[in-house]
Design an enzyme around this catalytic site. Sequence first.
Site, mmCIF file in Angstrom:
data_model
loop_
_atom_site.group_PDB
_atom_site.id
_atom_site.type_symbol
_atom_site.label_atom_id
_atom_site.label_comp_id
_atom_site.label_asym_id
_atom_site.label_seq_id
_atom_site.Cartn_x
_atom_site.Cartn_y
_atom_site.Cartn_z
ATOM 1 N NE ARG A 230 24.132 -8.545 -14.218
ATOM 2 C CZ ARG A 230 23.999 -9.636 -13.485
ATOM 3 N NH1 ARG A 230 24.599 -9.717 -12.298
ATOM 4 N NH2 ARG A 230 23.265 -10.651 -13.883
ATOM 5 C CG HIS A 278 30.595 -11.750 -12.075
ATOM 6 N ND1 HIS A 278 30.155 -10.919 -13.073
ATOM 7 C CD2 HIS A 278 29.472 -12.193 -11.457
ATOM 8 C CE1 HIS A 278 28.837 -10.859 -13.072
ATOM 9 N NE2 HIS A 278 28.401 -11.632 -12.095
#
Length: 315
Positions: A230, A278
């Site tokens: 993350r 991502h």
Amino acid sequence: MAAAVGPIVLVHSEGDGGEPWIEALKAEMPGIDARVPAAIDDRSRVDIAITWQLPHGQYATYPNLALIQSICAGVDHVLEDHERPVHVPIARVVDPFMGRAMTHHIVLQILRWHRQLDRFEGNRPERIWPPSFAFDADALQVAVLGLGHLGTHLARALQALGIAVAGWSRSPKSVDGIEVSHGADGLDGLLRRSNVVVCLLPLTTETEGILSAETFAKMPPGGLIVNVGRGGHLVESDLLSALDTGQVSAAALDVFQAEPLPADHPFWDDRRIYLTPHIASEVNKATAARVFADNIARLRLGEPPTGLVDLNRGY
């Protein structure tokens, strides 16, 4: 006699609404009553919510909810809803497809750095044919931080490629055939001999900012940082400083503090940083739907679903 009414599966996905997920789920479970929130007329019939970014406060409006199934491997979007019914278990996706996809991405980034592909691509405009190079595969020492489904799959794949790898987890863990350490002391020892550090940790208060100046300083100079966990794991300013001093030579980043990455962010213009949007391990609807179908069947048979989150740990 009135027809009996059965349970409903709520499906919501920010972006596509949820309809494509319902189609994939019905391919696995024909006849399943799965609906997007707007199509649910009796919220008391909902027993399972399959979601991504359901607006906060919505889980609490389904009185008989028995399982919250995240559409992806992360559950941050659920845990951040402080109005959700805390007695309802949460499950993440545990899908072999995602393990393979994540491994492919990380191996690509490690070998891109190790085999100096950017250097050779940079020679092309000038038609430069450099002297021959010998790449020492034995010089690679990869530390995998986080040994869940994805981290374990990666560690085994790297080992199969003949790349030295060891893993680290916050608490004691055993993975057959893989050296594993844990805790602060175990991390320090692993960092000191690892020139590649891959972060696959869940984001918790304990792991936030783990990729920091302190961590980089413990590594051998000139290493590679790979963050596919993350954005909150990385202290971005510390990375830029470490790149400037040469303590870190490159970073492969797939996750960021702000997504999409702002247009004025310094990472865009820094060629030492390999940027991807991502996409390291996108969820595959067809294979994830099999996981969802299995968990629906398990729950309704009174069996524990797979991928349950330990709410005390947050993952």
